[in-house]
Design a protein around this motif. Structure first.
Motif, PDB file in Angstrom:
ATOM      1  N   PRO A 222       0.827  -1.208   0.000  1.00 31.20           N
ATOM      2  CA  PRO A 222       0.000   0.000   0.000  1.00 31.20           C
ATOM      3  C   PRO A 222       0.864   1.262   0.000  1.00 31.20           C
ATOM      4  CG  PRO A 222      -0.690  -1.539   1.725  1.00 31.20           C
ATOM      5  CD  PRO A 222       0.630  -2.013   1.212  1.00 31.20           C
ATOM      6  N   LEU A 223       0.260   2.357  -0.470  1.00 27.16           N
ATOM      7  CA  LEU A 223       0.931   3.661  -0.411  1.00 27.16           C
ATOM      8  C   LEU A 223       1.083   4.096   1.039  1.00 27.16           C
ATOM      9  CD1 LEU A 223      -0.497   6.080  -3.133  1.00 27.16           C
ATOM     10  CD2 LEU A 223       1.896   5.771  -2.549  1.00 27.16           C
ATOM     11  N   LYS A 224       2.215   4.662   1.361  1.00 31.34           N
ATOM     12  CA  LYS A 224       2.461   5.057   2.752  1.00 31.34           C
ATOM     13  C   LYS A 224       1.927   6.465   3.011  1.00 31.34           C
ATOM     14  CE  LYS A 224       6.448   1.993   3.157  1.00 31.34           C
ATOM     15  NZ  LYS A 224       7.922   1.892   3.258  1.00 31.34           N
ATOM     16  N   LEU A 225       0.599   6.559   3.067  1.00 31.78           N
ATOM     17  CA  LEU A 225      -0.076   7.824   3.370  1.00 31.78           C
ATOM     18  C   LEU A 225      -1.162   7.557   4.398  1.00 31.78           C
ATOM     19  CD1 LEU A 225      -0.693   9.321  -0.205  1.00 31.78           C
ATOM     20  CD2 LEU A 225       0.955  10.152   1.466  1.00 31.78           C
ATOM     21  N   ASP A 226      -1.240   8.394   5.437  1.00 34.47           N
ATOM     22  CA  ASP A 226      -2.353   8.230   6.370  1.00 34.47           C
ATOM     23  C   ASP A 226      -3.603   8.887   5.783  1.00 34.47           C
ATOM     24  OD1 ASP A 226      -2.355  11.023   6.931  1.00 34.47           O
ATOM     25  OD2 ASP A 226      -0.904  10.759   8.559  1.00 34.47           O
ATOM     26  N   ALA A 227      -4.726   8.791   6.476  1.00 32.61           N
ATOM     27  CA  ALA A 227      -6.007   9.253   5.948  1.00 32.61           C
ATOM     28  C   ALA A 227      -5.992  10.741   5.624  1.00 32.61           C
ATOM     29  CB  ALA A 227      -7.116   8.934   6.952  1.00 32.61           C
ATOM     30  N   ILE A 228      -5.408  11.537   6.496  1.00 33.28           N
ATOM     31  CA  ILE A 228      -5.378  12.995   6.278  1.00 33.28           C
ATOM     32  C   ILE A 228      -4.490  13.326   5.085  1.00 33.28           C
ATOM     33  CG2 ILE A 228      -4.646  15.202   7.274  1.00 33.28           C
ATOM     34  CD1 ILE A 228      -5.464  14.114  10.012  1.00 33.28           C
ATOM     35  N   GLU A 229      -3.336  12.663   4.986  1.00 34.69           N
ATOM     36  CA  GLU A 229      -2.439  12.900   3.845  1.00 34.69           C
ATOM     37  C   GLU A 229      -3.107  12.500   2.534  1.00 34.69           C
ATOM     38  OE1 GLU A 229       1.995  12.273   5.814  1.00 34.69           O
ATOM     39  OE2 GLU A 229       0.778  10.522   5.311  1.00 34.69           O
ATOM     40  N   GLN A 230      -3.846  11.376   2.572  1.00 33.09           N
ATOM     41  CA  GLN A 230      -4.562  10.950   1.376  1.00 33.09           C
ATOM     42  C   GLN A 230      -5.595  11.981   0.950  1.00 33.09           C
ATOM     43  OE1 GLN A 230      -6.067   7.117   0.587  1.00 33.09           O
ATOM     44  NE2 GLN A 230      -4.601   6.041   1.890  1.00 33.09           N
ATOM     45  N   MET A 231      -6.362  12.467   1.911  1.00 31.12           N
ATOM     46  CA  MET A 231      -7.401  13.435   1.592  1.00 31.12           C
ATOM     47  C   MET A 231      -6.783  14.696   0.978  1.00 31.12           C
ATOM     48  SD  MET A 231     -10.193  15.290   4.029  1.00 31.12           S
ATOM     49  CE  MET A 231      -8.968  16.428   4.691  1.00 31.12           C
ATOM     50  N   MET A 232      -5.715  15.166   1.585  1.00 32.26           N
ATOM     51  CA  MET A 232      -5.075  16.379   1.078  1.00 32.26           C
ATOM     52  C   MET A 232      -4.499  16.164  -0.320  1.00 32.26           C
ATOM     53  SD  MET A 232      -3.165  17.869   4.479  1.00 32.26           S
ATOM     54  CE  MET A 232      -2.466  19.246   3.575  1.00 32.26           C
ATOM     55  N   ALA A 233      -3.867  15.011  -0.526  1.00 29.73           N
ATOM     56  CA  ALA A 233      -3.233  14.746  -1.820  1.00 29.73           C
ATOM     57  C   ALA A 233      -4.262  14.592  -2.929  1.00 29.73           C
ATOM     58  CB  ALA A 233      -2.371  13.483  -1.723  1.00 29.73           C
ATOM     59  N   PHE A 234      -5.304  13.797  -2.665  1.00 29.61           N
ATOM     60  CA  PHE A 234      -6.229  13.439  -3.740  1.00 29.61           C
ATOM     61  C   PHE A 234      -7.346  14.457  -3.952  1.00 29.61           C
ATOM     62  CE2 PHE A 234      -4.520   9.219  -2.400  1.00 29.61           C
ATOM     63  CZ  PHE A 234      -3.808   8.969  -3.558  1.00 29.61           C
ATOM     64  N   GLU A 235      -7.979  14.918  -2.892  1.00 30.99           N
ATOM     65  CA  GLU A 235      -9.110  15.829  -3.067  1.00 30.99           C
ATOM     66  C   GLU A 235      -8.662  17.174  -3.624  1.00 30.99           C
ATOM     67  OE1 GLU A 235     -12.056  14.646  -2.940  1.00 30.99           O
ATOM     68  OE2 GLU A 235     -11.259  12.740  -2.208  1.00 30.99           O
ATOM     69  N   GLU A 254     -10.375  10.440 -13.508  1.00 32.94           N
ATOM     70  CA  GLU A 254     -10.520   9.000 -13.250  1.00 32.94           C
ATOM     71  C   GLU A 254      -9.195   8.398 -12.822  1.00 32.94           C
ATOM     72  OE1 GLU A 254     -12.705   5.725 -12.569  1.00 32.94           O
ATOM     73  OE2 GLU A 254     -13.506   7.664 -13.230  1.00 32.94           O
ATOM     74  N   ALA A 255      -8.097   8.875 -13.389  1.00 33.69           N
ATOM     75  CA  ALA A 255      -6.773   8.372 -13.006  1.00 33.69           C
ATOM     76  C   ALA A 255      -6.485   8.677 -11.537  1.00 33.69           C
ATOM     77  CB  ALA A 255      -5.700   8.988 -13.900  1.00 33.69           C
ATOM     78  N   ILE A 256      -6.838   9.887 -11.103  1.00 33.95           N
ATOM     79  CA  ILE A 256      -6.638  10.244  -9.686  1.00 33.95           C
ATOM     80  C   ILE A 256      -7.472   9.335  -8.794  1.00 33.95           C
ATOM     81  CG2 ILE A 256      -6.867  12.060  -7.950  1.00 33.95           C
ATOM     82  CD1 ILE A 256      -6.475  14.093 -10.224  1.00 33.95           C
ATOM     83  N   LYS A 257      -8.710   9.063  -9.196  1.00 26.55           N
ATOM     84  CA  LYS A 257      -9.583   8.187  -8.405  1.00 26.55           C
ATOM     85  C   LYS A 257      -9.012   6.778  -8.313  1.00 26.55           C
ATOM     86  CE  LYS A 257     -13.927  10.620  -9.473  1.00 26.55           C
ATOM     87  NZ  LYS A 257     -15.210  10.544 -10.215  1.00 26.55           N
ATOM     88  N   VAL A 258      -8.420   6.303  -9.403  1.00 31.50           N
ATOM     89  CA  VAL A 258      -7.816   4.958  -9.409  1.00 31.50           C
ATOM     90  C   VAL A 258      -6.638   4.897  -8.442  1.00 31.50           C
ATOM     91  CG1 VAL A 258      -6.424   3.379 -10.831  1.00 31.50           C
ATOM     92  CG2 VAL A 258      -8.587   4.278 -11.703  1.00 31.50           C
ATOM     93  N   ILE A 259      -5.785   5.919  -8.480  1.00 28.32           N
ATOM     94  CA  ILE A 259      -4.649   5.957  -7.549  1.00 28.32           C
ATOM     95  C   ILE A 259      -5.159   5.998  -6.109  1.00 28.32           C
ATOM     96  CG2 ILE A 259      -2.622   7.275  -6.807  1.00 28.32           C
ATOM     97  CD1 ILE A 259      -2.438   8.332  -9.721  1.00 28.32           C
ATOM     98  N   SER A 276     -10.161  -2.168 -14.258  1.00 30.13           N
ATOM     99  CA  SER A 276     -11.599  -1.910 -14.366  1.00 30.13           C
ATOM    100  C   SER A 276     -11.869  -0.505 -14.889  1.00 30.13           C
ATOM    101  CB  SER A 276     -12.258  -2.112 -12.997  1.00 30.13           C
ATOM    102  OG  SER A 276     -13.634  -1.806 -13.064  1.00 30.13           O
ATOM    103  N   ALA A 277     -11.143   0.478 -14.360  1.00 35.36           N
ATOM    104  CA  ALA A 277     -11.333   1.863 -14.801  1.00 35.36           C
ATOM    105  C   ALA A 277     -10.869   2.047 -16.246  1.00 35.36           C
ATOM    106  CB  ALA A 277     -10.566   2.807 -13.874  1.00 35.36           C
ATOM    107  N   PHE A 278      -9.764   1.423 -16.607  1.00 38.28           N
ATOM    108  CA  PHE A 278      -9.264   1.517 -17.980  1.00 38.28           C
ATOM    109  C   PHE A 278     -10.313   0.991 -18.952  1.00 38.28           C
ATOM    110  CE2 PHE A 278      -7.314  -0.001 -21.807  1.00 38.28           C
ATOM    111  CZ  PHE A 278      -6.225   0.808 -22.059  1.00 38.28           C
ATOM    112  N   ALA A 279     -10.882  -0.169 -18.641  1.00 41.54           N
ATOM    113  CA  ALA A 279     -11.849  -0.790 -19.547  1.00 41.54           C
ATOM    114  C   ALA A 279     -13.071   0.101 -19.745  1.00 41.54           C
ATOM    115  CB  ALA A 279     -12.255  -2.157 -19.014  1.00 41.54           C
TER     116      ALA A 279
END
Length: 729
Positions: A222-235, A254-259, A276-279
Motif C-alpha cells: 500500500p501507499l504510505k499515506l495516512d487518511a489525512i495525507e490521502q485526503m489532502m493529496a487526492f481531493e 478518473e486516473a486520480i480516483k484509481v490511484i 476496471s477503470a481503464f476498460a
C-alpha cells in the motif's frame, strides 16, 4: 542466445547477466503491440528456465526505448468489449508482474523516449538508469484512457502520490533531470555510459549494497499515506485537475480516483482497480475520438514527411511585410533555426515586426525555455531590410502583405525579379485565389499558398495551397519549410477560402441565421462553448475581426452564391443582412478596436477581457425578425450542420485528400473540439442517415446551406462511414 523473436532478443554473458533487447524488425521505433507483449512473456518464461542468472538489463537497439503501445490496435481491441479489454489487461499485468518477481535484480537502461507502456515496463524493473537526453512519461490521458499496465499502481509508490498525479493527469514527457529529482530513475548518465551504469547497479545489488527486494516490497504494498495525507493529496488534486481538464475529458480525474482507490491495497487488488477503470474509459466516445485523432495525426505527419523528402531543406527564407503577422512568421522561422530576411517598405513596419519577435523571444526567456545567449543567437537569424538586395540567395519567400489581390499581385511580381529562378514564392493569404495571384508571375509553377493562422507562434496548422499551375516541387519545398518551422502542413487545392475558412464561414452563416431568427447571441456562445468549442461564434468573430469576416464573407458569397450568398454585404433595402454586417457598419470590429459583439478591456497581463455590452445587444436586436426561443439541441444542429456539410463538400471536391486531413485541419486551425474527433467523425458518430435527415429538415426552412450532397445521401443509404475502422472492428 536464450530467446529470439521478431522484436525481442534475450542473451546472457559470462557473468550471468542477461540482456533483453527491444528491436522491432522493419520499424524505426519500438512499440508494444499484442505480438510484442506476447514475445516479452515468452522471453521471460525462457529466462526463468535458465540457471545462475545474476541480473537482467532491459535495453533498446532503437534511438527511442519504447514509444508506447501500438495505438493502431486500439480501436479493434476496444471494440471487443469490456470483458475482452479486462482480459487483455490481466494478461499484460501477469507478464509485467513476472518481470517484477524474477529471483534476481533487474534494471532498465533507458536510452531514449520511454512512453506509455514503454514507461510502465521499466517501472516493473527494480532500478532504472537513464540517458541525459531521454524522456519518460505516461501520456495515456491524452487518449481518453489512463495507464492500464501498472502505471497507476507502481508510479505513485515510486515517486509519491503528488508527483504521480501530476505526471499521469498531465500526460507529460519528463526530462532526465526532473526524473532524477523525483526518484523515478536511479541514475542519469551520457548515452554511451548506460550499459556500464546498469551493470554497476546490478553488481551493487548483487553484493547487497542496494536492496532490490525492499524496492519491490515498496512497489507492491500500500501507499504510505495516512487518511489525512490521502485526503489532502487526492481531493485537492481533483479540484485542480478538473478545472484544467474541463468536463469533456474524464480520464485525468478518473486516473486520480484509481490511484486513490488503490492507495491502501496490495499489488493485485490495486491492479484490478486500474484495469476496471481503464476498460470503462476505453469504451467511451471520448477515447474513440481521441485515439482517432492520434491516428489522423499520424496520417498527416506521414503525408508531410513524404512531401518533405522530395525537397532540399530551406536554408534561407524571406518574408515580405513586417507587421504583426510578418514578425510572427520571422520569429517562428528564426526560433527553429532557419535564417530569414524580413522586408518592408517602411522603417516603422520593420520595427513593429522586430518588436513582435523580441516580445515572443522575451516570453521564452521568462519561462526558462531559452537562455539569454540562445535568444540573442535566434534573434540574429532575423535580418531586417528595406531592399531586395540579398533576396537572390533566398530559397523560399513568404508574402505577408495586406489582404488585397492587387497589392499582393504587385509585390509577388516585384520580388520574382530579384530571386533565383528556382526559388519558391508563397502567399500567406486566407481567401485570395492562388491561381489568380499567379496570373502575373513568370514562373507560376514556383508559386503556392502558405496560409498561417494567427497567432503564428501558437497555431500549429499551415495550409499549403496548390494553384492550377503549382508544381509538385513548390508544394514539397513549402511543406518542408513548414515542418522546419515546427508546424503541421496540410496540402489543399485552390478554392475560395481554401479548406479551413471555406468550412468555417458556413458556421458563421448558421450563426447569422440564428440571430436573425431571434436567438440571443450570448446564449449561442454559451451553448457552443459547452459543446466544446474554445469560444462561441460571436466571441470568435470578435477575435477574427469584423472587417476580416466581412471581407472573407464577400469572397465566399461570390465563390458559392447558392449556399453562401447571404454571407455577403447588406441587403438591397439598405437593412444589413446579418449581425456581422451591422457590427461592421457601426465600426465594431471586435478586439482590434475593443468593441464588437462584446466590449473589451485589458487585464493586468495586457490580455483583452470581454464584457457584455448593451449597445451590441441593441444593434443585434435590430436585425432580429422575431424573438424565437431555441433549445440547446436546436442551436447545436443549426450551427454544426452547415460546417459539417461544407467539410463533406471539400472532401468530395478534392480540396482535401482524406477525412483525416480534413478533420485535423479543423482541429488545428479553428479549434474544433478534439474530443469530438473532427467534423467527419462527428457525422459518423451521429450516423450518416440521421445526419442527412437532420440536414434535410433544416434545409426545408433555411435553404441550400443546409442541403446534403447527393453523394452523402448515397453513403447514408448504403450504411457507409467516413472512417471504416469502427465498421471493420
Amino acid at each position: 542466445m536464450i530467446y529470439q523473436g521478431n522484436a525481442i532478443s534475450l542473451a546472457r554473458d559470462d557473468q550471468g547477466i542477461a540482456t533483453l533487447t527491444f528491436d522491432l524488425k522493419d520499424e524505426s521505433v519500438n512499440t508494444l503491440s499484442g505480438a510484442v507483449v506476447q514475445e516479452l512473456g515468452e522471453a521471460l518464461q525462457a529466462l526463468r528456465g535458465e540457471s545462475d542468472i545474476t541480473g537482467l538489463i532491459l535495453t533498446s537497439a532503437k534511438d527511442a526505448f519504447i514509444v508506447g503501445a501500438d495505438i493502431t490496435e486500439f480501436h479493434g481491441m476496444f471494440a471487443k468489449g469490456e470483458d475482452e479489454i479486462q482480459a487483455m489487461l490481466e494478461r499484460v499485468h501477469g507478464i509485467f508482474n513476472s518481470l517484477e518477481d524474477l529471483p534476481f535484480p533487474t534494471v532498465s537502461a533507458i536510452n531514449g523516449l520511454a512512453l506509455g507502456g514503454g514507461c510502465e515496463v521499466t517501472l516493473a524493473t527494480d532500478f532504472r538508469v537513464m540517458s541525459d537526453q531521454a524522456k519518460i512519461g505516461l501520456p495515456e490521458t491524452k487518449l481518453g484512457i489512463l495507464p492500464g499496465w501498472g502505471g497507476c499502481v507502481r508510479l505513485p509508490r515510486l515517486i509519491g502520490a503528488d508527483n504521480a498525479i501530476e505526471w499521469i493527469s498531465g500526460g507529460t514527457e519528463n526530462r532526465a533531470d526532473a526524473c532524477l529529482a523525483v526518484g523515478s530513475v536511479d541514475a542519469v548518465v551520457p548515452a554511451e555510459s548506460l550499459d556500464a551504469a546498469a551493470r554497476d547497479i546490478l553488481s551493487r545489488a548483487g553484493q547487497g549494497e542496494l536492496d532490490y527486494q525492499a524496492r519491490r516490497a515498496e512497489k507492491q504494498g500500500p501507499l504510505k499515506l495516512d487518511a489525512i495525507e490521502q485526503m489532502m493529496a487526492f481531493e485537492t488534486a481533483k479540484g485542480y485537475v478538473a478545472g484544467k481538464a474541463g468536463p469533456h475529458y474524464p480520464a485525468p480525474i478518473e486516473a486520480i480516483k484509481v490511484i486513490q482507490k488503490g492507495a491502501g491495497e496490495e499489488r493485485a487488488r490495486a491492479q484490478a482497480i486500474e484495469a476496471s477503470a481503464f476498460a470503462r474509459l476505453a469504451l467511451t466516445d471520448v477515447c474513440y475520438n481521441l485515439v482517432g485523432l492520434f491516428l489522423n495525426d499520424q496520417v498527416v505527419k506521414k503525408k508531410g514527411s513524404q512531401y518533405a523528402r522530395q525537397s532540399a531543406p530551406v536554408n534561407q527564407a524571406g518574408v515580405l511585410g513586417a507587421g504583426i503577422m510578418g514578425g510572427g512568421i520571422a520569429y517562428q522561422s528564426a526560433s527553429k533555426g532557419t535564417p530569414i530576411l524580413m522586408k518592408d517598405i517602411k522603417e516603422e513596419a520593420i520595427e513593429l515586426g522586430l518588436k513582435e519577435a523580441r516580445k515572443l523571444f522575451g516570453k521564452q526567456l521568462e519561462r526558462g525555455k531559452l537562455s539569454s545567449e540562445q535568444v540573442a543567437e535566434r534573434l540574429g537569424n532575423i535580418r531586417p531590410t528595406l531592399s531586395y538586395g540579398d533576396f537572390g540567395h533566398v530559397d523560399l519567400v513568404v508574402e505577408a502583405v495586406v489582404e488585397n489581390p492587387k497589392v499582393k499581385g504587385a509585390v509577388l511580381a516585384e520580388v520574382e525579379e530579384y530571386v533565383s529562378e528556382d526559388a519558391i514564392l508563397t502567399s500567406n493569404t486566407s481567401t485570395i485565389s492562388i491561381t489568380r495571384l499567379a496570373e502575373n508571375l513568370k514562373r507560376p509553377e514556383n508559386f503556392c499558398g502558405m496560409h498561417f493562422f494567427n497567432p503564428v507562434h501558437r497555431m500549429p496548422l499551415v495550409e499549403v495551397i496548390r494553384g492550377e499551375k503549382t508544381s509538385d516541387a513548390a508544394v514539397a519545398a513549402t511543406v518542408a519549410y513548414a515542418r522546419q518551422m515546427g508546424k503541421t502542413p496540410i496540402v489543399v487545392n485552390d478554392c475560395p477560402g481554401f479548406l479551413v475558412n471555406r468550412v468555417l464561414f458556413p458556421y458563421f452563416g448558421g450563426f447569422s441565421q440564428l440571430i436573425t431568427a431571434g436567438a440571443d447571441f450570448q446564449r449561442v456562445d454559451k451553448v457552443m462553448e459547452k459543446f466544446g468549442w474554445p469560444m462561441g461564434p460571436a466571441y470568435l468573430l470578435d477575435v477574427v475581426g469584423m472587417d476580416t469576416a466581412v471581407h472573407a464573407g464577400d469572397v465566399m458569397a461570390e465563390g458559392f452564391p447558392e449556399r453562401m450568398g447571404s454571407l455577403g454585404g447588406g441587403g438591397d433595402d439598405g437593412r444589413p443582412q446579418s449581425a456581422i454586417q451591422v457590427m461592421f457598419d457601426n465600426d465594431r470590429l471586435g478586439q482590434k478596436n475593443a468593441k464588437g459583439f462584446y466590449a473589451y478591456e485589458e487585464d493586468k497581463k495586457g490580455k483583452p477581457q470581454k464584457t457584455s455590452d448593451e449597445t451590441a445587444i441593441e444593434l443585434v436586436k435590430s436585425v432580429a425578425e422575431s424573438g424565437r426561443d431555441f433549445s440547446d439541441d436546436d442551436i447545436i444542429a443549426r450551427m454544426m450542420t452547415p460546417l459539417c456539410l461544407e467539410a463533406v463538400r471539400c472532401l468530395e471536391d478534392n480540396i482535401v485528400g482524406t477525412p483525416a486531413e480534413a478533420d485535423m485541419a479543423l482541429i488545428y486551425g479553428i479549434g474544433f473540439p478534439p474530443f469530438r474527433g473532427g467534423a467527419l467523425r462527428y457525422i459518423d458518430a451521429m450516423g450518416l442517415e440521421a445526419f442527412v435527415a437532420q440536414a434535410d429538415e433544416l434545409a426545408a426552412e433555411l435553404g441550400a446551406l443546409y442541403a446534403p450532397t447527393d453523394k452523402l445521401r448515397e453513403m447514408a443509404r448504403n450504411g457507409e462511414r467516413f472512417y471504416q475502422e469502427a465498421a471493420e472492428a
